[in-house]
Design a protein around this motif. Structure first.
Motif, PDB file in Angstrom:
ATOM      1  N   VAL B  62      45.527  40.570  40.805  1.00  0.00           N
ATOM      2  CA  VAL B  62      45.829  40.310  41.966  1.00  0.00           C
ATOM      3  C   VAL B  62      44.810  41.220  43.031  1.00  0.00           C
ATOM      4  O   VAL B  62      44.430  40.712  44.224  1.00  0.00           O
ATOM      5  CB  VAL B  62      47.213  40.672  42.451  1.00  0.00           C
ATOM      6  N   PHE B  63      44.502  42.463  42.484  1.00  0.00           N
ATOM      7  CA  PHE B  63      43.419  43.361  43.348  1.00  0.00           C
ATOM      8  C   PHE B  63      41.941  42.702  43.270  1.00  0.00           C
ATOM      9  O   PHE B  63      41.157  43.088  44.391  1.00  0.00           O
ATOM     10  CB  PHE B  63      43.405  44.766  42.833  1.00  0.00           C
ATOM     11  N   TYR B  65      41.069  39.200  42.051  1.00  0.00           N
ATOM     12  CA  TYR B  65      40.772  38.037  41.958  1.00  0.00           C
ATOM     13  C   TYR B  65      41.834  37.300  43.028  1.00  0.00           C
ATOM     14  O   TYR B  65      41.861  35.837  42.816  1.00  0.00           O
ATOM     15  CB  TYR B  65      40.624  37.392  40.572  1.00  0.00           C
ATOM     16  N   GLY B  66      42.774  37.937  43.560  1.00  0.00           N
ATOM     17  CA  GLY B  66      43.411  37.447  44.461  1.00  0.00           C
ATOM     18  C   GLY B  66      44.358  36.381  43.892  1.00  0.00           C
ATOM     19  O   GLY B  66      44.786  35.393  44.889  1.00  0.00           O
ATOM     20  N   GLN B  67      44.859  36.318  42.939  1.00  0.00           N
ATOM     21  CA  GLN B  67      45.733  35.552  42.482  1.00  0.00           C
ATOM     22  C   GLN B  67      47.213  35.732  43.008  1.00  0.00           C
ATOM     23  O   GLN B  67      47.976  36.586  42.409  1.00  0.00           O
ATOM     24  CB  GLN B  67      45.790  35.023  40.955  1.00  0.00           C
ATOM     25  N   PHE B  70      52.616  32.840  48.561  1.00  0.00           N
ATOM     26  CA  PHE B  70      53.801  33.389  49.149  1.00  0.00           C
ATOM     27  C   PHE B  70      54.355  32.201  49.846  1.00  0.00           C
ATOM     28  O   PHE B  70      54.061  30.992  50.153  1.00  0.00           O
ATOM     29  CB  PHE B  70      53.589  34.441  49.993  1.00  0.00           C
ATOM     30  N   LEU B 102      46.450  27.449  42.050  1.00  0.00           N
ATOM     31  CA  LEU B 102      46.291  28.799  41.704  1.00  0.00           C
ATOM     32  C   LEU B 102      46.532  29.047  40.231  1.00  0.00           C
ATOM     33  O   LEU B 102      46.414  30.193  39.897  1.00  0.00           O
ATOM     34  CB  LEU B 102      46.960  29.805  42.540  1.00  0.00           C
ATOM     35  N   PHE B 140      57.215  36.218  47.217  1.00  0.00           N
ATOM     36  CA  PHE B 140      55.652  36.050  46.798  1.00  0.00           C
ATOM     37  C   PHE B 140      55.474  36.173  45.229  1.00  0.00           C
ATOM     38  O   PHE B 140      56.357  36.763  44.800  1.00  0.00           O
ATOM     39  CB  PHE B 140      55.134  37.059  47.484  1.00  0.00           C
ATOM     40  N   ILE B 142      52.546  37.659  42.254  1.00  0.00           N
ATOM     41  CA  ILE B 142      51.179  38.193  42.266  1.00  0.00           C
ATOM     42  C   ILE B 142      50.949  38.356  40.697  1.00  0.00           C
ATOM     43  O   ILE B 142      51.685  38.362  39.919  1.00  0.00           O
ATOM     44  CB  ILE B 142      51.163  39.678  42.718  1.00  0.00           C
ATOM     45  N   THR B 192      41.540  25.228  48.911  1.00  0.00           N
ATOM     46  CA  THR B 192      43.035  25.847  48.775  1.00  0.00           C
ATOM     47  C   THR B 192      43.965  25.692  49.952  1.00  0.00           C
ATOM     48  O   THR B 192      45.022  26.306  50.251  1.00  0.00           O
ATOM     49  CB  THR B 192      43.146  27.344  48.160  1.00  0.00           C
ATOM     50  N   SER B 198      46.959  33.910  49.221  1.00  0.00           N
ATOM     51  CA  SER B 198      46.624  35.098  50.072  1.00  0.00           C
ATOM     52  C   SER B 198      45.354  35.064  50.702  1.00  0.00           C
ATOM     53  O   SER B 198      45.138  35.388  51.655  1.00  0.00           O
ATOM     54  CB  SER B 198      46.776  36.468  49.008  1.00  0.00           C
ATOM     55  N   GLY B 199      44.429  34.493  49.635  1.00  0.00           N
ATOM     56  CA  GLY B 199      42.914  34.392  50.175  1.00  0.00           C
ATOM     57  C   GLY B 199      42.685  33.714  51.663  1.00  0.00           C
ATOM     58  O   GLY B 199      41.700  33.993  52.433  1.00  0.00           O
ATOM     59  N   TYR B 201      44.381  33.822  54.124  1.00  0.00           N
ATOM     60  CA  TYR B 201      44.702  34.446  55.254  1.00  0.00           C
ATOM     61  C   TYR B 201      43.704  35.484  55.489  1.00  0.00           C
ATOM     62  O   TYR B 201      43.229  35.829  56.837  1.00  0.00           O
ATOM     63  CB  TYR B 201      46.194  35.072  55.042  1.00  0.00           C
ATOM     64  N   ALA B 202      43.235  36.282  54.449  1.00  0.00           N
ATOM     65  CA  ALA B 202      42.091  37.113  54.626  1.00  0.00           C
ATOM     66  C   ALA B 202      41.001  36.534  55.406  1.00  0.00           C
ATOM     67  O   ALA B 202      40.362  37.295  56.281  1.00  0.00           O
ATOM     68  CB  ALA B 202      41.896  37.930  53.298  1.00  0.00           C
ATOM     69  N   ALA B 203      40.753  35.310  54.869  1.00  0.00           N
ATOM     70  CA  ALA B 203      39.466  34.420  55.312  1.00  0.00           C
ATOM     71  C   ALA B 203      39.609  34.312  56.951  1.00  0.00           C
ATOM     72  O   ALA B 203      38.654  34.064  57.580  1.00  0.00           O
ATOM     73  CB  ALA B 203      39.260  33.403  54.559  1.00  0.00           C
TER      74      ALA B 203
END
Lengths: 356, 356
Positions: B62-63, B65-67, B70, B102, B140, B142, B192, B198-199, B201-203
């Protein structure tokens, strides 16, 4: 940021593993580097501590919103027992490029190169000696604030962990077959494809599974808009040698600016071999193959350095490249770059940095 | 999967907070639900335990490759002190859709609805009573395997954490201004965007920051190919009422299938109001505004339920919608859905599930 690096040495050292049995990314060294970010103190408390699990609130941003970036680089042992890094400043520059896109506060690049050198110095015994082996270095940053609002984290953790890696080609260079992905998309302009953020990788697993089902080692990604233009291969950049000219996709905003990619371009220019960064479609690759002018293809990345491509599967077509064998240019690039990395040949570009 | 849920109650309970001062996503209840996945045992050891930090290897997937996927849902307290969930089976169905994309092993949807009911029952005192408040539920998953190979994790953790949430509109419904994003892209077909990973949202953080700089509450995302067609708003789906017809972007593979979106469509059909899921371009929205036929616009999502849009900024144009006021249809939808959620009006579709 310029706090001194506090060092706490591990009381018990782990046994080293058989260098011929090292698998990538599973067995880590005795120490790791950490530092924290808060809005009040910026990046602070840089420290080298025994490798250990980390404890986070279940609401930490990284678990929910994937705010995480990373880098990948290696330390190499020379025959005369020096330890070299390869262009580490490029990786730290790129982590800041990723940070900028992911709304993560920037790090001090020069300081972190020094921190990595210090960590590798402490772990020098972990850098394996055997040909092709190295110590993989994984810097990464995660958003740690326990807050479920869709918002950048206010706090972060920067870490560097290390693992010894066996030879990528234990039985000599072996060209791979690549599956051209026409359904799933890795990245699109305006997205995060030019960064090393965690979500890019989770999004790629599905296509990678499909490639393996097709008997291929990796995926070749096409652009997200027309699904026509070549972007990159799995976790590597890609090059084609067509009729004497080397072509690689231009950095268009959805392609990672690989350090090995940049090194290959510099070498080719230095050697007087024509190299062009531009859009290249799969149709063009296909036509070149049909015309017999697709002389070589290869991927470039930190793991493999150069990965010759012996075949491409695109829709219903299978193309064999250079009779499935590694091409002369691919081999020359591989030998040159690994030679520089291992200190066995001259380093005219000043790419290596010795860890003392 | 059908192991009984083991329950360990917290010895010390946290103080509840002033329900008028609840901010979203920062203060969690006394307990959480967890279960683990291994290839050998599948999903196993479901348990409710005191809310506490989790400990992971720094190499956990998870840290890097963001797998991670949620869900977001809520529990509502009725005036007669019952606690209702709103269509929880839809959320568990969607987490499996996210899992599939995912490369995360599927979960047992019905079992997890029961697990969530059990957790909410234990935390019933945490469901606030005041109008508009609720208990937010965050399931969620992870990837936890400590392995740096770019590959799906072999082990996972599923968790559910809860936090009481204040009223979204403490001072009555207030239409928002929305910034139409023409540079950054949220998602593209083949990516996706249809999942809650998760990715995604960061994007989105970068564009959200730009929207706030422009004085807007949220971003309206356009398609990643032509940057012409409306996709969704921030973390909501979006609807336009044009000349009596309600239009929302069709689920094209890059848009999240919102539970509130689906509920709105069902209600509109039930009321005999024309509603269409189709492609809609910003140019069409702009022309409707110019012609005076853009009657209302609103976002839909779990947090706001209905968020009327009072204005849109697109390139150099600012469009004011319905004089910047919440429209009649927006209000009717808001009152109906929140009424069903709070048990104040009939639930003809069987959307609510009582927690006993």
């Amino acid at each position: 940021m310029n706090d001194p690096i506090e060092i706490t040495l591990a009381k018990n050292k782990k046994p080293k593993r058989d260098p011929n049995q090292l698998t990538f990314g599973t067995y880590f060294t005795d120490h790791m580097f950490m530092m924290d970010y808060t809005p009040e103190n910026g990046w602070h408390q840089p420290r080298i501590v025994p490798y250990a699990p980390i404890t986070l609130d279940p609401a930490a941003v990284v678990f929910h919103y994937g705010q995480a970036v990373f880098e990948g680089m290696k330390a190499y042992r020379t025959k005369d027992d020096r330890v070299l890094l390869f262009r580490p400043e490029k990786n730290m520059k790129r982590i800041n490029l990723s940070n900028e896109r992911l709304s993560i506060p920037p790090v001090d690049e020069a300081f972190l190169v020094e921190a990595i050198k210090k960590l590798v110095t402490i772990e020098k015994d972990w850098v394996p000696k055997e040909p092709g082996t190295s110590l993989y270095i994984r810097p990464f940053i995660i958003g740690t604030e326990p807050y479920l609002g869709v918002h950048p984290s206010r706090t972060y953790m920067f870490m560097v962990i290390l693992c010894p890696v066996g030879a990528y080609y234990p039985e000599g260079i072996n060209p791979v077959k690549i599956y051209v992905e026409s359904k799933y998309v890795r990245a699109v302009n305006g997205g995060t494809g030019h960064t090393k953020t965690s979500g890019n990788y989770a999004a790629s697993f599905k296509a990678q599974e499909e490639a393996q089902r097709q008997g291929c080692a990796q995926v070749l990604w096409l652009d997200g808009v027309e699904k026509a233009y070549v972007e990159e291969v799995g976790s590597m950049n890609v090059f084609f040698k067509i009729n004497g000219e080397v072509v690689t996709p231009a950095l268009n905003g959805s392609i990672l600016a690989g350090v090995t990619r940049d090194s290959v371009i510099q070498l080719l220019k230095n050697w007087g071999i024509p190299v062009t960064e531009r859009k290249i479609s799969m149709e063009e690759v296909y036509q070149a193959h049909a015309a017999g002018t697709l002389e070589e293809a290869f991927g470039t990345g930190t793991a493999a350095v150069i990965s010759p491509i012996g075949g491409l599967i695109w829709k219903d077509t299978e193309m064999t490249i250079n009779e499935g064998k590694a091409g002369a240019l691919s081999m020359k690039l591989y030998d040159t770059i690994t030679g520089v990395q291992n200190g066995e040949i001259d380093d005219p570009f000043g790419w290596t940095v010795e860890v003392k």
